[in-house]
Design a protein around this motif. Structure first.
Motif: not given
Length: 820
Positions: A743-770
């Protein structure tokens, strides 16, 4: 090898351990035509067992046929050993019938075989020369009966003389006498002694050709008697030499006295001074008792070896290695935690996990003095600072730093060293690095540990198990040193881009710390604090020559680089510095302000731009997120339809798991067709095609399931996917969204590409702390548990018909089984 010759010396010292009794084949069982194996430099007797090395093509063909047909062969000695292709005139007329008892292939054209002698034969004439020699033969038997009284007397004399010869040759085993005494057949006894007496080939052949038993035994008696006289004379000469050796020992004693006198006069020779200096170094090295014992023993041996001998160099080099290693020398750790924190922060931006772990180690080390060195493994994409972090840690702790590159290492000896029996042997890389460090407790960087290879020379990763095991590395054994060396005080820091290539047992011995990519803000800070000053210095510029604005750094990080690390960012800054250096060298003196426009002028058109909006302008295209070794990337999925018969084509070099995700997504979509306003029979006259761009890159995994389903829904409903939205997650047939990794690597890739909204599985909410705070603040996260939530969030408008039931329709009840 192009020869058939006896393996091993052909002297009396090569007495065979056993010989089979002759007559193991009846005369009538010997074929009239035998394949002939020419033998060089030896004579083969009945009852003997002889190892042969075979290299001639004719002989190879012969033994292959003989082994295949399980037939006996004839072994005949050549008259001239140098003849490569012997004919009838080149062979003696008497030979030995033999059976092949063992055959080994030593190489492409090289065989080793063992043959057993069975009986004598006489060659009548050759009947074949190709592919190998064949001859008509006549079997020969002994003429005199073995029960003859004279033959019995000759046998007693032979045994007596053989015992005397054996006593004169102390190098022969004691079993040789017992072997001679155990032989009862007179012919067998004569053949055994003739085979092992060191006499010319012609004389041995004469024994073989003597068919009369009495005459043969007399001939062997004569050969043995001559051998005894030669040995007596040899022993007499040896006694004289021993007397000379006593004289040599006396000279050695006098030389030692002379050495002591010279030492008193200050006239020591260069070699003696070197050995005394080496002895002093060994005393000061602080060797453990067992190592000191080995070193002293080797030093005493070295003093007896002449300096011109090759053994002298080997022993001297070995002792030099032992004297140079840091057996007891340790550097003092700097346990000031605040100082270590400042040093790490100064050298590296971010990387909080690693810094925290080092500070923890220092804190425990401060409380407990005998703590073992940690074994860390930094895993992350290229360019995030793993290798340079090792140097920073060494500086913070106050230890020596050594780097050991493991990329491409395939030989186990690189880790454990070579044994001293080999010419040019050296210790392994770990011992070499310890000598280079000069301290027992350095920081040792094991770079690219995931790039280790393995081949026929061994598996280096298996050799590393001992090095990186805290319970074993205190007694690490290098093949060259052959004594235990303590590596437990070393702080090992391994680096890797991926964990998968590292074997499980090796991975289990290391503490894994994952380093992910940097955000734009972090990259700008790294560039401002570290990269720009470094490149200015390397290009001979100063802040008086150039200023790079924050706007320029932002453009560099977003439009000219797209990576997890900062290597390409540093190259772009170097490009700017070179352009300014050209102008400064040309005489331009005023300070240059590099802003966004100046960056575009120097580097040219922008290399990267956000293509999400452009890609999703038409229905059927969705944006997914993928994990890669470089830290994550966007994954576009394109869907289209055409007239057909209900088939679905998948392209883009997909793995099995991703293909199954596409099939599951289509099945779910068909089950929900009515609620989505899609004709339930849409596949009857329609073919679907799903394409994953960047077709040269293999793709696999379940995390693209929601992206595939969104693309298909967009295509069939005609509703476009939002251009600012990316997604990841596994979709099930029941419409559930399951969690995925990275999740961390994917979110950073989205951030680098200028993505403003990311849809994630509910059970991945805890991974955002990294995920770094900047990325969390700039991206809107939508957490979904079911696919209908994903579709409503991802598409520009809801695809469901008003009032439609969004749950999965109930499955039809199964027809009960009818039994007769």
């Amino acid at each position: 090898m192009s020869d058939e010759k006896k393996k091993g010396p052909s002297s009396a010292a090569a007495m065979p351990a056993a010989m089979a009794p002759p007559g193991m084949i009846n005369k009538e069982d010997i074929p009239q035509v035998l394949p002939i194996l020419p033998l060089r430099n030896s004579v083969f007797f009945p009852g003997g067992v002889l190892p042969l090395a075979v290299g001639r093509q004719k002989t190879i063909a012969l033994i292959k046929d003989a082994v295949r047909d399980d037939q006996v062969i004839g072994v005949v000695t050549q008259r001239r050993a140098e003849e490569e292709d012997p004919g009838a005139s080149d062979l003696y007329t008497m030979g030995t019938v033999a059976r092949i008892v063992k055959l080994l292939k030593m190489g492409e054209d090289n065989y080793s075989l063992v043959v057993q002698g069975l009986a004598r034969f006489r060659v009548l004439d050759l009947v074949q020369e190709a592919p190998y020699l064949k001859a008509r033969v006549d079997a020969v038997e002994d003429r005199t009966a073995s029960e003859n009284v004279e033959v019995e007397a000759l046998g007693i004399n032979l045994k007596k003389l053989a015992r005397e010869v054996i006593e004169l040759m102390p190098e022969l085993p004691a079993a040789a006498t017992e072997l001679v005494e155990s032989i009862t057949h007179p012919g067998h006894l004569a053949d055994l002694i003739a085979a092992n007496v060191d006499v010319p080939i012609e004389e041995k052949q004469a024994v073989l050709e003597t068919v009369d038993l009495k005459a043969r035994m007399n001939l062997v008696l004569e050969l043995l008697n001559r051998k005894r006289e030669i040995l007596k004379l040899s022993n007499k000469i040896d006694s004289a030499v021993k007397g000379e050796m006593s004289k040599t020992q006396r000279e050695y004693y006098l030389r030692q006295q002379l050495k002591a006198i010279k030492e008193e006069l200050g006239e020591m020779g260069e070699e003696e001074e070197e050995l005394d200096e080496l002895q002093e170094r060994l005393k000061k090295a602080g060797l453990p008792p067992d190592v000191e014992k080995v070193a002293n023993k080797e030093l005493n041996r070295l003093k007896t070896i002449p300096a011109a001998s090759s053994e002298y160099t080997v022993a001297r080099t070995y002792l030099d290695w032992i004297a140079d290693l840091p057996w007891a020398k340790m550097s003092e750790d700097n346990l000031d935690i605040e100082n270590a924190r400042q040093t790490l922060d100064k050298d590296h931006f971010g990387i909080k996990k690693v810094k925290k772990r080092i500070l923890e180690y220092l804190a425990v080390r401060k409380l407990k003095n005998d703590m073992r060195g940690p074994i860390l493994c930094l895993v992350g994409p290229p360019g995030v600072g793993k290798t340079s972090l090792g140097q920073s840690i060494a500086k913070a702790v106050g230890r020596k730093f050594v780097r050991l590159s493991l990329g491409g290492v395939r030989d186990e000896a690189e880790i454990r060293g070579h044994r001293r029996t080999y010419v040019g042997a050296l210790p392994g890389r770990f011992i070499q690095s310890m000598k280079k460090a000069g301290m027992k407790n350095p920081v040792m960087m094991l770079d690219e540990i995931d790039k280790l290879g393995a081949d026929f020379r061994g598996d280096p990763s298996a050799a590393l198990l001992e090095v990186l095991d805290p319970e074993q590395n205190s007694t690490f054994s290098d093949h060259y040193l052959d004594v235990a060396f303590d590596l437990s005080k070393v702080m090992f820091i391994a680096t890797a881009n991926q964990l998968d290539p590292i074997p499980g047992p090796l991975r289990d011995r290391m503490e894994i710390i994952e380093l992910t990519g940097y955000t734009f803000e972090e990259k700008q800070s790294i560039a401002r604090i570290h990269l720009v000053p470094k490149q200015l210095k390397e290009h001979g510029l100063t802040p008086d020559h150039i200023t790079i604005t924050d706007e320029a750094l932002l453009i560099l990080t977003t439009a000219y680089t797209r990576e997890a690390g900062v290597r390409n960012l540093e190259r772009r800054i170097a490009d700017i510095c070179r352009a300014v250096a050209v102008e400064v060298a040309g005489g331009k003196t005023e300070k240059q302000n590099v802003d966004g426009n100046r960056v575009k002028e120097i580097l040219g058109p922008e290399m990267f731009y956000s293509e999400v909006a452009e890609r999703t302008e038409v229905p059927g295209v969705s944006t997914g997120l993928a994990w890669t070794a470089a830290g994550g990337d966007l994954l576009f999925i394109e869907a289209t339809k055409m007239a057909g018969k209900g088939g679905m084509t998948l392209t883009g070099q997909l793995g099995d798991v991703m293909k199954e995700s596409a099939t599951a997504a289509l099945s779910y979509l068909r089950s929900k067709a009515e609620s989505l306003g899609i004709n339930p029979n849409f596949l009857e006259k329609t073919d679907l095609h799903l394409h994953f761009p960047a077709g040269s890159i293999p793709k696999d995994g379940p995390s693209a399931g929601v992206t595939i389903l969104t693309a298909l829904t967009s295509l069939l409903t005609g509703i476009r996917v939002r251009g600012d939205t990316a997604m990841t997650g596994e979709a099930t047939l029941r419409g559930l969204v399951l969690p995925v990794g990275g999740i961390k690597e994917k979110v950073l890739a989205a951030h680098r590409a200028g993505i403003k909204r990311v849809i994630l599985p509910e059970r991945c909410r805890k991974d955002l702390q990294d995920v770094p705070e900047q990325a969390r603040n700039e991206i809107e996260f939508i957490f979904a548990t079911r696919m209908d939530e994903v579709l409503e969030a991802a598409l520009e408008k809801s695809p469901f018909k008003e009032g439609a039931d969004k749950s999965l329709p109930p499955q039809p009840e199964a027809t009960p089984e009818v039994r007769a």
